[in-house]
Design an enzyme around this catalytic site. Structure first.
Site, PDB file in Angstrom:
ATOM      1  CG  HIS A   1      -4.473   8.991  -6.561  1.00 17.16           C
ATOM      2  ND1 HIS A   1      -5.815   8.927  -6.836  1.00 17.16           N
ATOM      3  CD2 HIS A   1      -3.905   7.910  -7.170  1.00 17.16           C
ATOM      4  CE1 HIS A   1      -6.063   7.866  -7.588  1.00 17.16           C
ATOM      5  NE2 HIS A   1      -4.917   7.228  -7.798  1.00 17.16           N
TER       6      HIS A   1
ATOM      7  N   PRO B   1      -0.337   1.294  -2.244  1.00 19.25           N
ATOM      8  CG  PRO B   1      -2.165   0.050  -1.509  1.00 19.25           C
ATOM      9  CD  PRO B   1      -0.935  -0.043  -2.357  1.00 19.25           C
ATOM     10  CB  SER B   2       0.967   3.048   2.785  1.00 16.83           C
ATOM     11  OG  SER B   2      -0.301   2.686   3.303  1.00 16.83           O
ATOM     12  NE  ARG B   3       2.333   9.259  -2.194  1.00 14.23           N
ATOM     13  CZ  ARG B   3       1.025   9.321  -2.467  1.00 14.23           C
ATOM     14  NH1 ARG B   3       0.310   8.212  -2.463  1.00 14.23           N
ATOM     15  NH2 ARG B   3       0.443  10.462  -2.758  1.00 14.23           N
ATOM     16  CG  LEU B   4       4.749   1.195   1.917  1.00 16.17           C
ATOM     17  CD1 LEU B   4       4.317   0.077   2.861  1.00 16.17           C
ATOM     18  CD2 LEU B   4       6.147   1.704   2.308  1.00 16.17           C
TER      19      LEU B   4
END
Length: 213
Positions: free
Chosen positions: A10, A189-192
């Site tokens: 997700h 987003p992008s686990r950042l």
């Protein structure tokens, strides 16, 4: 078909968070986010994961409900003789976690729990529904019982004893957590992800900074 948990993904993208976005006071920032969660009608916005530590050094955790933010402290209620009640009496250091997936947010709170004044517990107890007040007497929380019928019987006995006014049991009441660390997490987003942590300094002032995700 086998369930591939590693494939569940997700991506979070609703909002951003920086220290500049946050209020100077950590509890005020929490109250702001809690109000936004309530307004957004997230599921169980006051549900929090309470982690305690037993006398054997092992952590223990469960979901309880936040019932107030009073004098900068986070208040919940329980049976003092329950497993968590006994653990809190022996070791008052706890952590609380709120997760509001609909807003892609998490809050982590660390601090020390103390029992609230008896009159505070009285006020909240008498605001509860009649059946819930009886349940506080009927349930010897965390102790083994022979059957559900035993619990129902105890509730009926206390109902006969207290048909109108139900006094607060002496073993039931509130804890208030005074936090010294509160972290706010906003999914990105992008686990950042964005993480802002507040820590209480020696003068009792909140200091905030950004953490790597």
């Amino acid at each position: 078909m086998s369930l591939k948990l590693a494939d569940i993904r997700h991506d979070y993208a609703q909002k951003e968070l920086s220290p500049d976005d946050c209020l100077p006071d950590a509890v005020a920032q929490f109250t702001l986010w809690l109000n936004e969660a309530i307004t957004a009608k997230v599921n169980e916005p006051t549900a929090m994961h309470l982690a305690t530590v037993g006398d054997n050094g092992r952590p223990s955790a469960r979901i309880v409900l936040l019932k107030g933010v009073e004098d900068g402290r986070f208040v919940f209620y329980t049976n003092y003789h329950s497993r968590k009640g006994r653990q809190l009496t022996a070791n008052p250091w706890v952590s609380l976690t709120f997760f509001w997936p609909e807003l892609e947010r998490q809050v982590r709170i660390e601090g020390k729990a103390v029992t609230v004044a008896p009159e505070v517990s009285d006020t909240y107890f008498h605001s509860r529904p009649y059946a819930s007040r009886l349940g506080a007497w009927a349930s010897e929380q965390s102790s083994e019982i022979s059957s559900k019928a035993e619990l129902i019987k105890r509730a009926a006995l206390f109902g006969a004893k207290y048909p109108l006014h139900v006094p607060r049991p002496p073993h039931w009441g509130g804890f208030a957590v005074a936090a010294d660390r509160i972290e706010f997490w906003q999914g990105r987003p992008s686990r950042l992800h964005d993480r802002v942590v507040y820590t209480l300094d020696a003068t009792g002032q909140w200091q905030k900074s950004r953490l790597a995700p």
